[in-house]
Design a protein around this motif. Structure first.
Motif, short mmCIF file in Angstrom:
data_model
loop_
_atom_site.label_atom_id
_atom_site.label_comp_id
_atom_site.label_asym_id
_atom_site.label_seq_id
_atom_site.Cartn_x
_atom_site.Cartn_y
_atom_site.Cartn_z
N PHE A 69 4.35 -0.47 9.74
CA PHE A 69 6.12 0.55 10.55
C PHE A 69 5.91 -1.19 11.55
N ALA A 74 -4.41 7.45 13.16
CA ALA A 74 -5.27 6.86 12.78
C ALA A 74 -4.58 6.15 11.07
N GLY A 75 -3.68 7.14 10.93
CA GLY A 75 -3.06 6.85 9.43
C GLY A 75 -2.95 7.53 8.33
N THR A 130 -1.20 10.78 7.53
CA THR A 130 -0.56 10.83 7.15
C THR A 130 0.75 9.52 6.31
N THR A 131 0.51 8.66 6.89
CA THR A 131 1.35 7.18 6.37
C THR A 131 0.66 7.39 5.27
N PRO A 161 -8.91 10.44 13.98
CA PRO A 161 -8.05 10.78 15.05
C PRO A 161 -5.99 10.93 15.57
N ASN A 162 -6.06 11.05 15.73
CA ASN A 162 -4.51 10.84 16.65
C ASN A 162 -4.16 9.79 16.19
N TYR A 192 6.57 6.94 0.54
CA TYR A 192 6.98 4.98 0.98
C TYR A 192 7.26 3.95 0.27
N VAL A 206 3.39 -1.89 14.06
CA VAL A 206 1.88 -1.04 13.06
C VAL A 206 1.68 -1.47 11.50
N1 LIG Z 1 8.15 5.83 10.49
C1 LIG Z 1 7.21 5.96 11.85
N2 LIG Z 1 7.86 4.20 12.40
C2 LIG Z 1 6.76 3.68 13.33
N3 LIG Z 1 5.68 4.22 13.31
C3 LIG Z 1 5.27 5.14 12.79
C4 LIG Z 1 6.51 6.06 11.75
N4 LIG Z 1 5.04 6.68 11.43
C5 LIG Z 1 3.37 6.08 11.49
N5 LIG Z 1 3.46 5.40 12.69
C6 LIG Z 1 2.86 4.60 12.92
O1 LIG Z 1 1.47 4.59 12.36
C7 LIG Z 1 0.12 5.52 13.07
C8 LIG Z 1 -0.29 6.45 11.87
O2 LIG Z 1 0.16 7.21 12.40
P1 LIG Z 1 0.18 8.39 11.40
O3 LIG Z 1 1.67 9.87 11.41
O4 LIG Z 1 0.01 8.62 10.00
O5 LIG Z 1 -1.47 8.89 12.02
P2 LIG Z 1 -2.13 10.26 11.62
O6 LIG Z 1 -3.67 9.60 11.51
O7 LIG Z 1 -1.39 11.35 10.96
O8 LIG Z 1 -2.04 11.35 13.15
P3 LIG Z 1 -2.45 12.41 13.91
O9 LIG Z 1 -3.43 13.52 13.19
O10 LIG Z 1 -1.01 12.73 15.24
O11 LIG Z 1 -0.98 13.31 12.77
C9 LIG Z 1 0.54 5.37 14.40
O12 LIG Z 1 0.22 4.16 15.15
C10 LIG Z 1 1.69 5.72 14.39
O13 LIG Z 1 2.65 5.39 15.64
#
Ligand SMILES: Nc1ncnc2c1ncn2[C@@H]1O[C@H](COP(=O)(O)OP(=O)(O)OP(=O)(O)O)[C@@H](O)[C@H]1O
Ligand SMILES: [Mg+2]
Length: 282
Positions: free
Chosen positions: A11, A38-39, A41-42, A35-36, A51, A14
């Motif tokens: 993104f 970490a990636g 959800t992506t 951790p929060n 995506y 990032v």
């Molecule tokens: N739509 C988006 N646009 C820009 N950056 C994004 C987007 N979605 C996620 N990110 C960034 O990508 C990185 C991974 O985010 P993601 O939501 O995948 O983490 P996560 O492991 O699911 O975290 P959590 O445990 O908090 O849910 C983070 O730095 C986040 O800020």
């Protein structure tokens, strides 16, 4: 069942997922911890085709998943991290709506709804509006909704966040029942004991990089089966040992708050994530 091969997703500034490779076996519950930010959800959103990924591929049953492969997508049920129910509708109507979206015949939607409401103990609340339901009910309904079309593969992004112990245990039982029916699941959670209890395999992810995919037993063995946990006057410290005698011997040297216990997945998680953070910092 699922193969994630060299997936990248960026993104703007990032790099949310970096060269991620992962294999999830049919009938397994695969836990993804990190951790929060970490990636997790992506990666999940990439796996379910929400995506466009920048590189790599996702294969489900050997077939390549693309954004418009609707047949393949219909084999997947997704429980999103944030509650995406219609608050004005009843529990029953939310399930009805989900079934219609999948184009299921009316009679089948009715049968599935009844089965799922019963399985999740939501029958007596079925005519309640979501906005008047408890957090536990909403999370159960989120899972029921993802199961309406009887998918082979279920992806759960923090399915038990913020609910009480009883509701969480009921969801765990449900997930294990689904596993026994042969469903394949990918689960993310910040509750390490949840992943430890449910998962056949665990992967860790940090700063978009997947590392240390293994079973809980193997991961614990890699760090050391026994943990000597003590307070050194400033911090809580942990030392790991292959056998109990070595851990006890180490303990003799410390007074005060000090205990030897079996190593838990939570210890492994902390050790490995910290080691990874230190590595990437160098
Ligand atoms: N739509 C988006 N646009 C820009 N950056 C994004 C987007 N979605 C996620 N990110 C960034 O990508 C990185 C991974 O985010 P993601 O939501 O995948 O983490 P996560 O492991 O699911 O975290 P959590 O445990 O908090 O849910 C983070 O730095 C986040 O800020
Ligand atoms: Mg997330």
């Amino acid at each position: 069942m699922i193969k994630v091969i060299g997936v990248n997703k960026q993104f703007e500034d990032v790099q949310a997922v970096k060269d991620a490779t992962l294999e999830i076996k049919r009938g397994h519950i695969h836990g993804l911890l990190g951790p929060n930010g970490a990636g997790k959800t992506t990666l999940i959103r990439s796996i379910v085709g929400l995506y466009d990924i920048d590189a790599g591929e996702i294969r489900i049953n050997g077939e390549r998943l693309t954004r418009d492969n609707h047949v393949l997508k219909s084999k997947i049920g997704v429980v999103t991290q944030h509650i995406n129910l219609d608050k004005e509708l009843t529990l029953d109507e939310n399930l009805e709506f989900a079934g219609r979206l999948y184009g299921m015949p009316k009679a089948l939607v009715k049968t599935r709804k009844m089965e799922l409401l019963k399985a999740f103990g939501l029958e007596s609340a079925k005519d309640r509006q979501v906005k008047k339901s408890s957090g536990g009910m909403k999370r159960k309904l989120m899972i029921a909704k993802a199961l309406i079309h009887d998918p082979e593969l279920i992806i759960l992004d923090e399915p038990t966040v913020g609910i009480d112990v009883k509701a969480r245990k009921e969801i765990w039982e449900m997930l294990l029942r689904l596993r026994n029916e042969g469903k394949t699941m990918l689960l993310t959670t910040h509750y390490i004991e949840e992943a430890e209890y449910l998962s056949d395999m665990i992967s860790m992810i940090n700063q978009g990089v997947i590392f240390h995919t293994n079973s809980v037993d193997v991961l614990v063995k890699q760090v050391g089966l026994y943990c000597h946990e003590y307070h050194d006057g400033h911090h809580i410290r942990k030392c790991f040992f292959e056998n109990l005698d070595a851990a006890e011997e180490h303990r003799q040297a410390y007074k005060g708050n000090s205990m030897v216990r079996q190593t838990q997945l939570e210890d492994v998680y902390t050790e490995l994530i910290e080691a990874q953070v230190n590595d990437s910092g160098n």
